[in-house]
Scaffold this active site. Structure first.
Site, PDB file in Angstrom:
ATOM      1  CB  SER A 144      -0.856  -0.007   1.277  1.00  0.00           C
ATOM      2  OG  SER A 144      -1.471   1.244   1.484  1.00  0.00           O
ATOM      3  CE1 TYR A 157      -4.555  -1.849   5.121  1.00  0.00           C
ATOM      4  CE2 TYR A 157      -3.109  -0.007   4.613  1.00  0.00           C
ATOM      5  CZ  TYR A 157      -3.968  -1.009   4.194  1.00  0.00           C
ATOM      6  OH  TYR A 157      -4.223  -1.178   2.856  1.00  0.00           O
TER       7      TYR A 157
HETATM    8  P1  NAD Z   1     -11.512  -6.253   0.359  1.00  0.00           P
HETATM    9  O1  NAD Z   1     -12.071  -6.041   1.719  1.00  0.00           O
HETATM   10  O2  NAD Z   1     -12.351  -5.979  -0.830  1.00  0.00           O
HETATM   11  O3  NAD Z   1     -10.926  -7.739   0.223  1.00  0.00           O
HETATM   12  C1  NAD Z   1     -10.169  -8.337   1.259  1.00  0.00           C
HETATM   13  C2  NAD Z   1     -10.077  -9.823   0.998  1.00  0.00           C
HETATM   14  O4  NAD Z   1      -9.327 -10.434   2.081  1.00  0.00           O
HETATM   15  C3  NAD Z   1     -11.454 -10.525   0.990  1.00  0.00           C
HETATM   16  O5  NAD Z   1     -11.457 -11.543   0.009  1.00  0.00           O
HETATM   17  C4  NAD Z   1     -11.528 -11.149   2.387  1.00  0.00           C
HETATM   18  O6  NAD Z   1     -12.393 -12.260   2.469  1.00  0.00           O
HETATM   19  C5  NAD Z   1     -10.077 -11.553   2.574  1.00  0.00           C
HETATM   20  N1  NAD Z   1      -9.738 -11.818   3.982  1.00  0.00           N
HETATM   21  C6  NAD Z   1      -9.981 -11.034   5.062  1.00  0.00           C
HETATM   22  N2  NAD Z   1      -9.567 -11.666   6.181  1.00  0.00           N
HETATM   23  C7  NAD Z   1      -9.047 -12.869   5.789  1.00  0.00           C
HETATM   24  C8  NAD Z   1      -8.468 -13.964   6.483  1.00  0.00           C
HETATM   25  N3  NAD Z   1      -8.335 -13.975   7.826  1.00  0.00           N
HETATM   26  N4  NAD Z   1      -8.053 -15.037   5.766  1.00  0.00           N
HETATM   27  C9  NAD Z   1      -8.202 -15.056   4.404  1.00  0.00           C
HETATM   28  N5  NAD Z   1      -8.735 -14.051   3.698  1.00  0.00           N
HETATM   29  C10 NAD Z   1      -9.158 -12.967   4.398  1.00  0.00           C
HETATM   30  O7  NAD Z   1     -10.172  -5.354   0.337  1.00  0.00           O
HETATM   31  P2  NAD Z   1      -9.283  -4.757  -0.855  1.00  0.00           P
HETATM   32  O8  NAD Z   1      -9.428  -3.288  -0.818  1.00  0.00           O
HETATM   33  O9  NAD Z   1      -9.500  -5.483  -2.102  1.00  0.00           O
HETATM   34  O10 NAD Z   1      -7.829  -5.055  -0.274  1.00  0.00           O
HETATM   35  C11 NAD Z   1      -6.996  -6.066  -0.758  1.00  0.00           C
HETATM   36  C12 NAD Z   1      -5.561  -5.735  -0.360  1.00  0.00           C
HETATM   37  O11 NAD Z   1      -5.184  -4.499  -0.985  1.00  0.00           O
HETATM   38  C13 NAD Z   1      -5.347  -5.549   1.128  1.00  0.00           C
HETATM   39  O12 NAD Z   1      -4.112  -6.120   1.520  1.00  0.00           O
HETATM   40  C14 NAD Z   1      -5.305  -4.047   1.287  1.00  0.00           C
HETATM   41  O13 NAD Z   1      -4.545  -3.647   2.395  1.00  0.00           O
HETATM   42  C15 NAD Z   1      -4.626  -3.655  -0.009  1.00  0.00           C
HETATM   43  N6  NAD Z   1      -4.864  -2.260  -0.401  1.00  0.00           N
HETATM   44  C16 NAD Z   1      -6.124  -1.807  -0.637  1.00  0.00           C
HETATM   45  C17 NAD Z   1      -6.302  -0.471  -0.993  1.00  0.00           C
HETATM   46  C18 NAD Z   1      -7.652   0.097  -1.289  1.00  0.00           C
HETATM   47  O14 NAD Z   1      -7.742   1.332  -1.436  1.00  0.00           O
HETATM   48  N7  NAD Z   1      -8.703  -0.690  -1.403  1.00  0.00           N
HETATM   49  C19 NAD Z   1      -5.193   0.378  -1.090  1.00  0.00           C
HETATM   50  C20 NAD Z   1      -3.929  -0.132  -0.825  1.00  0.00           C
HETATM   51  C21 NAD Z   1      -3.781  -1.446  -0.495  1.00  0.00           C
END
Ligand code: NAD
Length: 262
Positions: A144, A157
């Site tokens: 991130s 985080y």
């Molecule tokens: P999201 O909430 O849409 O998806 C998260 C996924 O992780 C889901 O499939 C959920 O079921 C799974 N998950 C949660 N807990 C779990 C566990 N204990 N075991 C297995 N799976 C688990 O989130 P997203 O925004 O798609 O985020 C995905 C990644 O991208 C994350 O690591 C997040 O930190 C990173 N990220 C997101 C953003 C953003 O703006 N959305 C920005 C930077 C980084």
């Protein structure tokens, strides 16, 4: 560029960025291992859509990755379903909790470290022997902007994502001569359920409509004032899996609309 014959494990791929990445890799021909939580019928629809739309093998493994046992169960369940390892690992599963440090629940701190820093370590540990045996591997950590810079109220985080980028650099060095690369992608805001919850919170706390809260969130940090899209993250993951990217390892690649150059 074709990934036909390769298998990609994408953690947390039942939602948001992970599902977008899974679709992009399947489009290039990779067989897919989906993982994450959610409604069983919805997940089966996602799994069969990937298999049918792209003509690849796609399995789903329900493991909770917040412990070493959960990671071992992931690899055991893959084997039960006939998949002996993964050529491509995308460490993506993640959660967020927003709170000042004094009020930050200790169990949330621990869960975030377990899922977003320790799980990638255990997964890489389990995955490397298969990659070394085949003389090819790609590890992509979805970090991130918060792996490079900080924001208030995101102590767990920010700490986990900084750690994940550091882990990726060590893996890159330990595999540098083996046709295995390890890189971190650093997205800014991407509109997924993880971010929608933060828009909800802002709307409630600041008395804004949902759209006003969304624009307020974006304009505070992301100069493009546009969300990045899961498929844009997926396109970069695909590129990192290509031969053209064979010498890119240990890097931190931002997709953040200019967030971190300010
Ligand atoms: P999201 O909430 O849409 O998806 C998260 C996924 O992780 C889901 O499939 C959920 O079921 C799974 N998950 C949660 N807990 C779990 C566990 N204990 N075991 C297995 N799976 C688990 O989130 P997203 O925004 O798609 O985020 C995905 C990644 O991208 C994350 O690591 C997040 O930190 C990173 N990220 C997101 C953003 C953003 O703006 N959305 C920005 C930077 C980084």
């Amino acid at each position: 560029m074709s990934l036909t014959g390769k298998t990609a494990l994408i953690t947390g791929s039942t939602s948001g960025i992970g599902f977008g990445v899974a679709q992009c890799l399947a489009e290039k021909g990779a067989n897919i291992v989906l993982n994450g939580f959610g409604d069983a019928d919805e997940i089966e629809k996602m799994r069969s859509a990937i298999a049918n739309d792209y003509g690849v093998n796609c399995i789903y493994v329900a493991a909770d990755l917040s412990s070493e046992e959960g990671v071992k169960a992931l690899f055991d369940d893959m084997k039960v379903q006939g998949v002996n390892g993964a050529d491509i690992i995308v460490n993506n599963a993640g959660i967020q909790h927003v709170s000042p440090i004094e009020d930050f629940p200790s169990e949330k701190w621990q869960l975030i470290q377990d899922l977003m820093l320790s799980a990638p370590f255990y997964i890489i540990k389990c995955a490397l022997p298969f990659m070394r045996k085949n003389g090819w591997g790609r590890i992509i950590n979805i970090a991130s902007v918060h792996g490079k810079v900080a924001s208030v109220n995101k102590s767990a985080y920010v700490a986990a994502k900084h750690g994940l980028i550091g882990l990726g650099k060590v893996v890159a060095l330990e595999t540098a001569k083996e046709n295995i690369t390890c890189n971190s992608i650093c997205p800014g805001w991407v509109l997924t359920p993880l971010v929608e919850k933060q828009v909800d919170l802002r709307a409630e706390q600041d008395g804004l409509s949902w759209d006003e809260a969304k624009m307020s969130l974006l304009s505070e940090k992301q100069p493009s004032v546009e969300f990045a899209k899961p498929e844009q993250i997926g396109a970069l993951v695909s590129f990192l899996c290509s031969d053209d990217a064979a010498q890119i390892t240990g890097s931190e690649l931002t997709i953040d609309g200019g967030w971190t150059v300010q």
